[in-house]
Write an enzyme that holds these catalytic residues in place. Structure first.
Site, PDB file in Angstrom:
ATOM      1  N   SER A 146     -46.654  43.557  27.783  1.00 26.82           N
ATOM      2  CA  SER A 146     -46.752  43.711  29.242  1.00 26.82           C
ATOM      3  C   SER A 146     -46.293  42.470  29.988  1.00 26.82           C
ATOM      4  O   SER A 146     -46.784  41.377  29.747  1.00 26.82           O
ATOM      5  CB  SER A 146     -48.199  43.962  29.672  1.00 26.82           C
ATOM      6  OG  SER A 146     -48.750  45.031  28.980  1.00 26.82           O
ATOM      7  N   HIS A 198     -43.646  48.417  31.627  1.00 28.53           N
ATOM      8  CA  HIS A 198     -42.923  48.649  30.374  1.00 28.53           C
ATOM      9  C   HIS A 198     -41.754  49.587  30.669  1.00 28.53           C
ATOM     10  O   HIS A 198     -41.949  50.612  31.294  1.00 28.53           O
ATOM     11  CB  HIS A 198     -43.810  49.369  29.353  1.00 28.53           C
ATOM     12  CG  HIS A 198     -45.048  48.626  28.998  1.00 28.53           C
ATOM     13  ND1 HIS A 198     -45.205  47.997  27.791  1.00 28.53           N
ATOM     14  CD2 HIS A 198     -46.175  48.406  29.678  1.00 28.53           C
ATOM     15  CE1 HIS A 198     -46.388  47.428  27.768  1.00 28.53           C
ATOM     16  NE2 HIS A 198     -47.005  47.657  28.897  1.00 28.53           N
ATOM     17  N   HIS A 215     -49.130  52.396  23.668  1.00 29.78           N
ATOM     18  CA  HIS A 215     -50.479  52.021  23.267  1.00 29.78           C
ATOM     19  C   HIS A 215     -51.276  53.266  22.889  1.00 29.78           C
ATOM     20  O   HIS A 215     -51.012  54.356  23.398  1.00 29.78           O
ATOM     21  CB  HIS A 215     -51.196  51.324  24.431  1.00 29.78           C
ATOM     22  CG  HIS A 215     -50.465  50.130  24.963  1.00 29.78           C
ATOM     23  ND1 HIS A 215     -49.389  50.250  25.808  1.00 29.78           N
ATOM     24  CD2 HIS A 215     -50.649  48.801  24.766  1.00 29.78           C
ATOM     25  CE1 HIS A 215     -48.946  49.050  26.109  1.00 29.78           C
ATOM     26  NE2 HIS A 215     -49.682  48.145  25.491  1.00 29.78           N
ATOM     27  N   TYR A 268     -54.139  53.993  23.919  1.00 30.32           N
ATOM     28  CA  TYR A 268     -54.857  54.541  25.087  1.00 30.32           C
ATOM     29  C   TYR A 268     -53.997  55.486  25.925  1.00 30.32           C
ATOM     30  O   TYR A 268     -54.515  56.204  26.785  1.00 30.32           O
ATOM     31  CB  TYR A 268     -55.436  53.418  25.965  1.00 30.32           C
ATOM     32  CG  TYR A 268     -54.422  52.477  26.585  1.00 30.32           C
ATOM     33  CD1 TYR A 268     -53.589  52.889  27.632  1.00 30.32           C
ATOM     34  CD2 TYR A 268     -54.305  51.169  26.135  1.00 30.32           C
ATOM     35  CE1 TYR A 268     -52.667  52.027  28.196  1.00 30.32           C
ATOM     36  CE2 TYR A 268     -53.389  50.307  26.693  1.00 30.32           C
ATOM     37  CZ  TYR A 268     -52.570  50.734  27.727  1.00 30.32           C
ATOM     38  OH  TYR A 268     -51.664  49.885  28.275  1.00 30.32           O
ATOM     39  N   GLU A 269     -52.690  55.498  25.692  1.00 31.85           N
ATOM     40  CA  GLU A 269     -51.839  56.429  26.438  1.00 31.85           C
ATOM     41  C   GLU A 269     -51.985  57.853  25.908  1.00 31.85           C
ATOM     42  O   GLU A 269     -51.431  58.788  26.490  1.00 31.85           O
ATOM     43  CB  GLU A 269     -50.384  55.970  26.361  1.00 31.85           C
ATOM     44  CG  GLU A 269     -50.153  54.660  27.134  1.00 31.85           C
ATOM     45  CD  GLU A 269     -48.750  54.123  26.971  1.00 31.85           C
ATOM     46  OE1 GLU A 269     -47.836  54.695  27.566  1.00 31.85           O
ATOM     47  OE2 GLU A 269     -48.576  53.127  26.236  1.00 31.85           O
ATOM     48  N   ALA A 307     -49.825  40.632  26.072  1.00 33.56           N
ATOM     49  CA  ALA A 307     -50.641  39.965  27.082  1.00 33.56           C
ATOM     50  C   ALA A 307     -52.083  40.133  26.638  1.00 33.56           C
ATOM     51  O   ALA A 307     -52.451  41.198  26.139  1.00 33.56           O
ATOM     52  CB  ALA A 307     -50.417  40.613  28.433  1.00 33.56           C
ATOM     53  N   MET A 358     -55.061  45.148  23.878  1.00 34.15           N
ATOM     54  CA  MET A 358     -55.077  46.585  23.562  1.00 34.15           C
ATOM     55  C   MET A 358     -53.853  47.020  22.759  1.00 34.15           C
ATOM     56  O   MET A 358     -53.441  48.185  22.828  1.00 34.15           O
ATOM     57  CB  MET A 358     -55.137  47.390  24.873  1.00 34.15           C
ATOM     58  CG  MET A 358     -56.265  46.970  25.805  1.00 34.15           C
ATOM     59  SD  MET A 358     -56.163  47.810  27.385  1.00 34.15           S
ATOM     60  CE  MET A 358     -57.458  46.932  28.313  1.00 34.15           C
ATOM     61  N   SER A 359     -53.277  46.115  21.997  1.00 29.07           N
ATOM     62  CA  SER A 359     -52.058  46.476  21.259  1.00 29.07           C
ATOM     63  C   SER A 359     -51.981  45.690  19.950  1.00 29.07           C
ATOM     64  O   SER A 359     -52.990  45.202  19.450  1.00 29.07           O
ATOM     65  CB  SER A 359     -50.822  46.165  22.125  1.00 29.07           C
ATOM     66  OG  SER A 359     -50.679  44.767  22.291  1.00 29.07           O
ATOM     67  N   ASN A 361     -55.318  36.228  31.648  1.00 29.87           N
ATOM     68  CA  ASN A 361     -56.531  36.103  32.467  1.00 29.87           C
ATOM     69  C   ASN A 361     -57.629  35.517  31.597  1.00 29.87           C
ATOM     70  O   ASN A 361     -57.560  35.580  30.376  1.00 29.87           O
ATOM     71  CB  ASN A 361     -56.954  37.481  32.989  1.00 29.87           C
ATOM     72  CG  ASN A 361     -57.127  38.487  31.853  1.00 29.87           C
ATOM     73  OD1 ASN A 361     -56.153  38.954  31.269  1.00 29.87           O
ATOM     74  ND2 ASN A 361     -58.353  38.795  31.527  1.00 29.87           N
ATOM     75  N   HIS A 372     -54.763  44.704  36.247  1.00 32.77           N
ATOM     76  CA  HIS A 372     -53.448  44.792  35.605  1.00 32.77           C
ATOM     77  C   HIS A 372     -52.438  43.921  36.356  1.00 32.77           C
ATOM     78  O   HIS A 372     -51.536  43.345  35.751  1.00 32.77           O
ATOM     79  CB  HIS A 372     -52.976  46.249  35.553  1.00 32.77           C
ATOM     80  CG  HIS A 372     -51.719  46.459  34.766  1.00 32.77           C
ATOM     81  ND1 HIS A 372     -51.594  46.074  33.445  1.00 32.77           N
ATOM     82  CD2 HIS A 372     -50.518  46.989  35.102  1.00 32.77           C
ATOM     83  CE1 HIS A 372     -50.375  46.371  33.010  1.00 32.77           C
ATOM     84  NE2 HIS A 372     -49.700  46.919  34.005  1.00 32.77           N
TER      85      HIS A 372
HETATM   86  N1  HPA Z   1     -58.679  42.503  28.015  1.00 26.80           N
HETATM   87  C1  HPA Z   1     -57.967  43.399  27.279  1.00 26.80           C
HETATM   88  N2  HPA Z   1     -56.655  43.461  27.303  1.00 26.80           N
HETATM   89  C2  HPA Z   1     -56.000  42.598  28.079  1.00 26.80           C
HETATM   90  C3  HPA Z   1     -56.675  41.665  28.873  1.00 26.80           C
HETATM   91  C4  HPA Z   1     -58.084  41.608  28.842  1.00 26.80           C
HETATM   92  O1  HPA Z   1     -58.749  40.813  29.522  1.00 26.80           O
HETATM   93  N3  HPA Z   1     -55.722  40.948  29.536  1.00 26.80           N
HETATM   94  C5  HPA Z   1     -54.522  41.453  29.139  1.00 26.80           C
HETATM   95  N4  HPA Z   1     -54.688  42.458  28.265  1.00 26.80           N
END
Ligand code: HPA
Length: 278
Positions: free
Chosen positions: A33, A64, A86, A88-89, A116, A217-218, A241, A253
């Site tokens: 991402s 993406h 992912h 989750y999609e 990310a 998440m990947s 973050n 996001h």
């Molecule tokens: N948590 C999960 N996935 C992420 C995060 C997060 O804080 N930041 C970027 N992808």
């Protein structure tokens, strides 16, 4: 119900890529991402929209775009996947990892994965680049392992070793490349969750005591399949973050995409250094 992708389907997809691509890449890059820019630096790029490949999972997430870009980067023939999907999609794990199977059929030996991630290690700040030294396969522990189903013997054994998921030699090249470019390279363990909801503060405190430095998440499914098929893996997390262990801030996001702008040049420079050294 587990959705299974057969060897025939993998070979259909691989053949569709092969006939559209002159290049014979040795290294593949999966861009996470907000980290798409590197694909634009590939020289003599051949571009395949992934909609043209049978069985290929199409990305549904903002940030993406689904393209396969092949060409040269720092003297290496590379294959870049822009727009991974992912779990989750709504895709099955076998679909999420189909691109890695296709890479293996194309003879690609090295996989460089980027993502990310939220920084759990209190020393990490947004914009940091982290070398992934190992991962926590939390989705796998909950029964979501991409290797569930009949074993594809053409790729690897039923019970693949994961003691060195991330290649030590490649990691050393990354450290050297970062140091030569004057870039601070953090290191740590990536925890892979399914998402799409971000973690609660209690989730994050749990991950911290479990040894995670970053969360996302990947990546973990792709690396699991890459290792099953014998690829060497190098992984990077862009810390987008600070994970919110005390519940005092919110995660969005938008900040993940924004941090990508700071991280991309660092990631690009380290990856270029590694490619040059190969
Ligand atoms: N948590 C999960 N996935 C992420 C995060 C997060 O804080 N930041 C970027 N992808």
């Amino acid at each position: 119900m587990t959705t299974i992708i057969s060897l025939t389907q993998i070979d259909d997809a691989a053949e569709a890529v092969r006939v559209r691509m002159q290049a014979r890449p040795r290294v593949a890059l999966v861009l996470g991402s907000g980290l798409n820019a590197l694909a634009d630096s590939v020289q003599d790029a051949e571009i395949i929209p992934v909609q043209e490949i049978p069985h290929w999972p199409l990305s549904t997430v903002f940030g993406h775009s689904g393209r396969l870009v092949s060409g040269e980067l720092e003297g290496q023939v590379v294959f870049v996947l822009q727009g991974r999907v992912h779990y989750y999609e709504g895709y099955a794990m076998a679909q999420v990892t189909l691109p890695v199977r296709v890479m293996q059929r194309l003879g690609i030996e090295i996989l460089i994965v980027t993502n990310a991630a939220g920084g759990i290690n209190p020393e990490f700040i947004p914009g940091d680049l982290m070398l992934i030294t190992d991962h926590l396969n939390l989705a796998g522990m909950a029964g979501l392992n991409p290797l569930i189903g009949p074993n594809l013997e053409d790729f690897g054994p039923r019970f693949p070793d994961m003691s060195q998921a991330y290649d030590r030699g490649l990691a050393e090249r990354a450290r050297r490349a970062a140091s030569e470019a004057g870039i601070t390279l953090r290191e740590g363990v990536y925890a892979g969750l399914s998402g799409p909801s971000f973690e609660t503060p209690a989730d994050l405190r749990f991950l911290r005591v479990a040894g995670a430095d970053a969360v996302g998440m990947s990546t973990v499914p792709e690396v699991t399949v890459a290792r099953h098929g014998g690829m060497r893996v190098l992984g990077f997390s862009g810390i987008s973050n600070k994970a919110n262990l005390d519940g005092s801030t919110v995660t969005t996001h938008a900040e993940v995409i924004e941090a990508g702008r700071v991280i991309t040049p660092k990631m690009e420079s380290v990856i270029r250094g590694v490619l040059k050294s190969l």
